[in-house]
Design a protein around this motif. Sequence first.
Motif, mmCIF file in Angstrom:
data_model
loop_
_atom_site.group_PDB
_atom_site.id
_atom_site.type_symbol
_atom_site.label_atom_id
_atom_site.label_comp_id
_atom_site.label_asym_id
_atom_site.label_seq_id
_atom_site.Cartn_x
_atom_site.Cartn_y
_atom_site.Cartn_z
ATOM 1 N N ARG A 172 -13.528 -1.932 -11.951
ATOM 2 C CA ARG A 172 -14.164 -2.700 -10.876
ATOM 3 C C ARG A 172 -13.320 -2.674 -9.613
ATOM 4 N NH1 ARG A 172 -16.121 -7.277 -14.991
ATOM 5 N NH2 ARG A 172 -18.079 -6.289 -15.571
ATOM 6 N N LYS A 173 -12.004 -2.823 -9.772
ATOM 7 C CA LYS A 173 -11.107 -2.759 -8.612
ATOM 8 C C LYS A 173 -11.190 -1.396 -7.945
ATOM 9 C CE LYS A 173 -7.550 -5.597 -10.701
ATOM 10 N NZ LYS A 173 -6.136 -5.593 -11.115
ATOM 11 N N ALA A 174 -11.139 -0.338 -8.743
ATOM 12 C CA ALA A 174 -11.161 1.023 -8.198
ATOM 13 C C ALA A 174 -12.461 1.308 -7.459
ATOM 14 C CB ALA A 174 -10.959 2.041 -9.320
ATOM 15 N N LEU A 175 -13.572 0.858 -8.024
ATOM 16 C CA LEU A 175 -14.870 1.146 -7.412
ATOM 17 C C LEU A 175 -15.145 0.300 -6.175
ATOM 18 C CD1 LEU A 175 -17.010 1.581 -10.632
ATOM 19 C CD2 LEU A 175 -16.147 3.376 -9.110
ATOM 20 N N ALA A 176 -14.370 -0.761 -5.984
ATOM 21 C CA ALA A 176 -14.569 -1.637 -4.828
ATOM 22 C C ALA A 176 -13.939 -1.071 -3.558
ATOM 23 C CB ALA A 176 -13.990 -3.014 -5.120
ATOM 24 N N GLU A 177 -13.130 -0.039 -3.700
ATOM 25 C CA GLU A 177 -12.414 0.551 -2.565
ATOM 26 C C GLU A 177 -12.777 2.021 -2.429
ATOM 27 O OE1 GLU A 177 -10.405 -1.291 -0.637
ATOM 28 O OE2 GLU A 177 -10.775 -3.056 -1.879
ATOM 29 N N PRO A 178 -12.505 2.577 -1.247
ATOM 30 C CA PRO A 178 -12.677 4.032 -1.113
ATOM 31 C C PRO A 178 -11.757 4.765 -2.099
ATOM 32 C CG PRO A 178 -12.389 3.014 1.026
ATOM 33 C CD PRO A 178 -12.118 1.947 0.001
ATOM 34 N N TYR A 179 -12.185 5.934 -2.529
ATOM 35 C CA TYR A 179 -11.424 6.675 -3.529
ATOM 36 C C TYR A 179 -10.074 7.125 -2.986
ATOM 37 C CZ TYR A 179 -9.728 10.262 -6.606
ATOM 38 O OH TYR A 179 -8.934 10.984 -7.441
ATOM 39 N N TRP A 208 -7.185 4.704 -8.126
ATOM 40 C CA TRP A 208 -7.843 4.961 -9.409
ATOM 41 C C TRP A 208 -6.874 5.139 -10.573
ATOM 42 C CZ3 TRP A 208 -13.180 7.385 -9.974
ATOM 43 C CH2 TRP A 208 -14.065 6.831 -9.041
ATOM 44 N N ALA A 209 -5.598 5.331 -10.291
ATOM 45 C CA ALA A 209 -4.613 5.554 -11.359
ATOM 46 C C ALA A 209 -4.590 4.413 -12.383
ATOM 47 C CB ALA A 209 -3.231 5.795 -10.770
#
Length: 75
Positions: free
Chosen positions: A19-26, A31-32
């Motif tokens: 959820r955290k990763a998808l809330a921000e630009p890649y 994403w790590a």
Amino acid sequence: MGIPEELILLERDAVAEQRKALAEPYTEEAWAPWREAAAAFQAAVTAHAEAAGVSRYELEMAVKQAVLHAEPEDG
């Protein structure tokens, strides 16, 4: 099939990191943590399935069902 609490916690962590990763630009850095949490969950599922002599797939699906479709708590 009994689901170890450790697997529930690992999957919850992976979902939270997703959820955290998808809330921000890649970015690789963003994403790590998700990739690491997902890898830890997958390794734990594999180890538990082998040790318990159960289907790895069925165990993984049971954990995901328990985490993603949990019954709401009263209160």
